[in-house]
Design an enzyme around this catalytic site. Structure first.
Site, PDB file in Angstrom:
ATOM      1  N   HIS A  84       1.301  -0.938  -0.394  1.00 61.15           N
ATOM      2  CA  HIS A  84       0.060   0.127   0.212  1.00 61.15           C
ATOM      3  C   HIS A  84       0.855   0.887   0.304  1.00 61.15           C
ATOM      4  O   HIS A  84       2.064   1.135   0.526  1.00 61.15           O
ATOM      5  CB  HIS A  84      -0.795   0.287   1.234  1.00 61.15           C
ATOM      6  N   GLU A 156      -3.812   1.547  -7.019  1.00 62.34           N
ATOM      7  CA  GLU A 156      -4.411   2.654  -6.642  1.00 62.34           C
ATOM      8  C   GLU A 156      -3.451   4.422  -7.053  1.00 62.34           C
ATOM      9  O   GLU A 156      -2.507   4.160  -6.233  1.00 62.34           O
ATOM     10  CB  GLU A 156      -3.990   2.113  -5.305  1.00 62.34           C
TER      11      GLU A 156
END
Ligand code: PGA
Length: 239
Positions: A84, A156
């Site tokens: 992430h 993302e």
């Protein structure tokens, strides 16, 4: 139905968890949830598909403050998020760290969401495809992915996370094609997710993207009413 993955980050306090868990009970099979680690047992014990937002890089020795993949597994966790951008940036996690976490996750039979995504600078320089390609290559070149691993690659864009901005559906589709091409060329099986400011208002539009198999949702995942709306949209979608 496209996959719904909820990354709660550090967004919930203890007092809100009971209400959240009970209000989403009828939808619990529609999504996978990644709560803050201290609430994992609440979700597992209520029968939710529960993942963990991070695992330790190694299971050896004493590691104050860390949670190993085998500890997570022993609590009923079945999945982990790796790469992430918040951890890449804030915890300075580089490819070597991510590779170690992949190996820990694989060894403990956890499914994996691997996040990739470019900065606003790279987006503006039209460097997205190169950037994503490198983030895939620097990890996947160095690990052996078991054939039966439930693997997702989440696109993302860093500039879309928590900002209210999203790429256009065409842009998301184009990047997903780059990811799919890389996966196919390397004989890797994975679902492709999109994440970054997905919410109950834009989900219907985003569900139209054929190249995307699901969504990784941060901010909106902390409001059970929004989660219900998102699940309803995904359930009603023909895609
Ligand atoms: P967001 O976060 O939905 O709040 O933009 C997504 C993520 O970071 O996974």
């Amino acid at each position: 139905m496209k996959r719904i993955m909820l990354n709660q980050k550090s967004g919930m306090n203890y007092s809100d968890i009971e209400t959240y868990v009970s209000n989403l009970k009828t939808y619990q099979n529609k999504f996978q949830i990644y709560p803050s680690s201290i609430y994992i047992s609440k979700f597992v014990e209520s029968g939710y598909n529960t993942g963990i937002q991070n695992i330790a890089e190694s299971s050896k020795g004493n590691q104050t403050g860390e949670i190993t993949a085998s500890q997570a597994k022993s609590c009923g966790v079945n999945s982990v998020i790796i790469g992430h951008s918040e951890r890449r940036l804030n915890q300075k996690e580089d490819a070597e760290v991510l590779i170690n976490k992949f190996n820990e996750a694989i060894e403990n039979n956890l499914s994996i969401i691997y996040c990739v995504g470019e900065s606003l600078v790279d987006y503006r320089l039209k460097n997205t495809e190169n950037f994503i390609y490198n983030e895939l290559k620097e990890v996947f070149d160095k690990i052996t992915i078991p054939e039966n691993l439930d693997l997702c690659v989440a696109y993302e864009p860093i500039w879309a996370i928590g900002s209210g901005m999203t790429p256009t559906n065409y842009e998301i589709a184009d990047v997903s094609k780059v990811i799919r091409k890389y996966l196919d060329e390397n004989k890797l099986k994975a679902d492709i997710l999109y994440g970054g400011s997905v919410n109950e208002k834009n989900i219907d539009e985003l569900l139209k993207i054929d190249e995307v198999d699901g969504f990784l949702i941060g901010g909106a995942s902390n409001d059970y009413n929004k989660v219900i709306k998102i699940c309803e949209s995904a359930m009603n979608s023909t895609k």
